[in-house]
Design an enzyme around this catalytic site. Sequence first.
Site, PDB file in Angstrom:
ATOM      1  N   ASP A  53       0.839  -1.220   0.128  1.00 29.58           N
ATOM      2  CA  ASP A  53      -0.073  -0.093   0.028  1.00 29.58           C
ATOM      3  C   ASP A  53       0.835   1.157   0.037  1.00 29.58           C
ATOM      4  O   ASP A  53       2.094   1.283   0.508  1.00 29.58           O
ATOM      5  CB  ASP A  53      -0.898  -0.082   1.389  1.00 29.58           C
ATOM      6  CG  ASP A  53      -2.137   0.956   1.107  1.00 29.58           C
ATOM      7  OD1 ASP A  53      -2.363   1.434  -0.031  1.00 29.58           O
ATOM      8  OD2 ASP A  53      -2.599   1.354   2.243  1.00 29.58           O
ATOM      9  N   HIS A  79       2.023   3.067  -9.233  1.00 30.56           N
ATOM     10  CA  HIS A  79       1.729   1.734  -9.329  1.00 30.56           C
ATOM     11  C   HIS A  79       3.138   1.153 -10.066  1.00 30.56           C
ATOM     12  O   HIS A  79       3.618   0.140 -10.009  1.00 30.56           O
ATOM     13  CB  HIS A  79       0.631   1.504 -10.112  1.00 30.56           C
ATOM     14  CG  HIS A  79      -0.571   1.970  -9.316  1.00 30.56           C
ATOM     15  ND1 HIS A  79      -0.886   1.674  -7.877  1.00 30.56           N
ATOM     16  CD2 HIS A  79      -1.757   2.710  -9.713  1.00 30.56           C
ATOM     17  CE1 HIS A  79      -1.800   2.205  -7.497  1.00 30.56           C
ATOM     18  NE2 HIS A  79      -2.510   2.845  -8.443  1.00 30.56           N
ATOM     19  N   LEU A 115      11.150 -20.115  -5.232  1.00 31.60           N
ATOM     20  CA  LEU A 115      10.062 -19.164  -4.291  1.00 31.60           C
ATOM     21  C   LEU A 115       8.835 -19.249  -5.029  1.00 31.60           C
ATOM     22  O   LEU A 115       8.906 -19.243  -6.380  1.00 31.60           O
ATOM     23  CB  LEU A 115      10.700 -17.786  -4.476  1.00 31.60           C
ATOM     24  CG  LEU A 115       9.487 -16.692  -3.857  1.00 31.60           C
ATOM     25  CD1 LEU A 115       9.759 -16.638  -2.203  1.00 31.60           C
ATOM     26  CD2 LEU A 115      10.096 -15.425  -4.344  1.00 31.60           C
TER      27      LEU A 115
END
Length: 243
Positions: free
Chosen positions: A16, A33, A127
């Site tokens: 955020d 973004h 991962l």
Amino acid sequence: MNSAEPVPAHVAIVMDGNGRWANRRFLPRVAGHKAGVSALRECVRACAVRGIQVLSVFAFSSENWNRPKDEVSGLLELLVLALSREVPQLVADGVLLRFVGERVSLADVVRDGLQRAEAATAMGRRLRLNVCFNYGGRWDIVQAAQQLAADGVEITEESLGAQMLMGQVADPDLIIRTGSEQRISNFLLWQAAYSELYFCDTLWPDFDEHALDRALLDYRRRERRFGKTSAQVLAAMDNQRAA
Ligand code: IPE
Ligand code: IPE
Ligand code: MG
């Protein structure tokens, strides 16, 4: 951070603060973004280096459709662009990419992009990166319950948990939220039952490996009791060491 120190197996992040990061620079929100994608790229790498097995990130919530139209379309464009740009490096780094969220209502170009990226990274073993996109924790619980009901399966904690989109992945040990807000915003509601929560003021585009290490250090100081007493937890650790 010393690599011999224990790290959480599964870290989840509410990324955020992109909009505020852009506002402070007098840039359009979508520039925030874009910077957020770079931060995620670095974070994935840093998590892999630290031996974290699963990283789950909140990229777009079911409620984010309510944002201004141009921001939503900017985010979708960025996703499609990021998929084509980032996948080769993810493959090279051994990352298994999975998207978690509602897909049926997405545009074909987006849905196909998600599928192609998942297929390309399917062999990743280092991962697992879960990108929660068009995701809501309540939606996930409801879709799991509906599926069990349709299949005539009894609803128990085990069956419902297993039917959730991340049912095959252990719950997050640590949930980080950047950008100062201290709320869960419909992220991993079911899976967060015993996660350690960590909130920081860093805006997501500024979140780097040092910020990650601060969160991991904080996590190491926590005592996870799962309802037991501290004395029981310490005794179990002693027994484990002796065995
Ligand atoms: C998080 O950053 C990214 C998404 C929700 C897509 P925000 O866009 O919420 O940034 P702030 O909270 O407005 O600063
Ligand atoms: C949560 O952030 C969703 C993502 C990070 C994708 P929001 O910025 O949408 O959350 P609220 O609205 O502040 O709770
Ligand atoms: Mg926000």
